[in-house]
Design an enzyme around this catalytic site. Structure first.
Site, PDB file in Angstrom:
ATOM      1  N   ASP A 121       9.046   7.840  -5.715  1.00 55.30           N
ATOM      2  CA  ASP A 121       8.830   6.944  -6.850  1.00 55.30           C
ATOM      3  C   ASP A 121       7.558   6.108  -6.744  1.00 55.30           C
ATOM      4  O   ASP A 121       7.318   5.232  -7.581  1.00 55.30           O
ATOM      5  CB  ASP A 121      10.043   6.018  -7.018  1.00 55.30           C
ATOM      6  N   ASP A 184      12.743  13.480 -12.247  1.00 54.03           N
ATOM      7  CA  ASP A 184      11.978  12.243 -12.362  1.00 54.03           C
ATOM      8  C   ASP A 184      10.606  12.354 -11.698  1.00 54.03           C
ATOM      9  O   ASP A 184       9.642  11.692 -12.098  1.00 54.03           O
ATOM     10  CB  ASP A 184      12.727  11.081 -11.696  1.00 54.03           C
TER      11      ASP A 184
END
Length: 410
Positions: A121, A184
């Site tokens: 992330d 993601d």
């Protein structure tokens, strides 16, 4: 051909050359004013700045029935969205107070560039914060952090698989220590692309393209709905299985996962200009749009068994609205361009009319769903919904302004 007809023909040719999306926006978004909604966001962001208890507290979410933010720190995967939102507010208002606040919360994330990668992330975290900050200010210190963090993210790339490892740790159903990649992660590729073009290592570009290619081949079913996670053999690169982590089940279309695919492949086309990625962006978008409810806001999972009583996900709607505005600009088919513009506007209209927080709390939007299977952040105000909502509004605002300028110039 008389003079009048020549003028009309020339105008139509010009519209075609500047992109069917430009004509579509003139036809379809005249009734929606993004400035009004951005002014609302400005007021809400200012409210949040006034209630944050500590300078190093990052607002993440507000559960239903309360007006209090739940805060997190720079290590959280959502840490970049609050400073990113402040940068968007600065971009809209040119207010130095927003710039000062955005700079403060951005710099708070600096340790991410100085420590080993704990998950994928990093792209979300630093592109939303330092990335937007550098785009608007050209602060060289921001650039240094972006380049260092791109190198950190690259340490998770497994050349035997061809993708970035998403969770370098034990996660249920991921068969650790095998290699897992989640949808993601497509968004985090933007950091690698950016770095490769701004002084970083050129092989970062190759890593990003490889990840997008391998994901395209393994992460999607024949109807172009996506798995949330694919697990690979870390030594051979062979696909072991496709599963979910936050969706309803392994075969379902988790709304935000499909939104990441739409946004991600649109971004990859922007960075590579490879038509296969544009074609794929259209395909993953088509199945999402065809299955949307009439009000344009998805349920948290398109296969949730309790629809129409299932929770909605405003965050997925905001992500897709932003992506569609960009995707339309890459589209040469006039009808498809018009559809994307119209549906992006419909999503933003619905979010603005029925999902804004107003006096409930200081977030922008209500009714997002974070991690339904784990019982986390259901029907909640969440910072990434606010971030992509602001981004979509700014993209639409710029589009309208460009269209108006072109009309005036002609």
């Amino acid at each position: 051909m008389n003079t009048k007809k020549k003028i009309i023909a020339a105008t139509l040719t010009t519209l075609a050359l500047i992109g069917c999306g430009r004509k579509a926006v003139a036809d379809n978004v005249s009734g929606f004013n993004p400035d009004t909604q951005l002014e609302y966001c400005e007021k809400q962001a200012d409210k949040t700045l006034k209630v944050i208890p500590e300078t190093d507290s990052l607002p993440r979410s507000i559960i239903p029935g309360t007006d209090r933010w739940r805060y997190t720190d720079y290590k959280d995967w959502t840490s970049g969205f609050w400073p990113g939102t402040l940068w968007y507010m600065y971009e809209f208002t040119k207010d130095k107070e927003f710039e000062t606040a955005a700079d403060h919360y951005t710099k708070y994330l600096t340790p991410l560039s100085l420590s080993p990668a704990t998950d994928h992330d990093l792209g979300f975290q630093v592109m939303c914060s330092f990335g937007n900050g550098y785009r608007l200010t050209k602060n060289p210190e921001y650039k240094k952090v972006l380049l260092r963090t791109a190198d950190t993210l690259a340490t998770l790339f497994n050349p035997k698989v061809g993708t970035i490892l998403s969770w370098p740790r034990e996660v249920p159903n991921m068969e650790w220590p095998q290699h897992n990649t989640i949808m993601d992660n497509m968004i985090n590729l933007e950091l690698l692309f950016w770095a490769s073009k701004n002084g970083g290592r050129k092989n970062l570009y190759d890593m990003a393209v490889s990840h997008a290619d391998v994901t395209m081949k393994n992460h999607f079913r024949p109807d172009y709905t996506s798995y949330h996670v694919v697990v690979y053999d870390r030594e051979t690169g062979k696909k072991i299985k496709g599963v979910t982590h936050q969706g309803y089940n392994d075969g379902s279309m988790w709304a935000r996962g499909q939104a990441w695919a739409i946004y991600g492949y649109t971004m990859v086309y922007r960075e590579t200009h490879d038509p296969k990625f544009l074609d794929f962006a259209h395909k993953v978008t088509r199945v999402y749009l065809d299955r949307l409810p009439k009000d344009s806001i998805p349920y948290w999972d398109f296969n949730a068994p309790d629809i129409p009583n299932a929770p909605r996900d405003a965050s997925a709607a905001a992500v897709v609205a932003s992506a569609l505005i960009e995707l339309a600009d890459f589209t040469t088919d006039a009808a498809l361009c018009k559809e994307y513009r119209t549906k992006a506007e419909a999503m933003l209209k619905e979010l603005s009319a029925h999902y804004q927080s107003h006096e409930s709390n200081s977030a922008f939007l209500l009714h997002s769903t974070g991690h339904k299977p784990a019982g986390g952040e259901i029907d909640t105000a969440i910072n990434y919904a606010d971030y992509y909502y602001a981004e979509a509004l700014l993209r639409l605002k710029k589009l309208k302004e460009e269209t108006s300028n072109k009309i005036v110039q002609r």
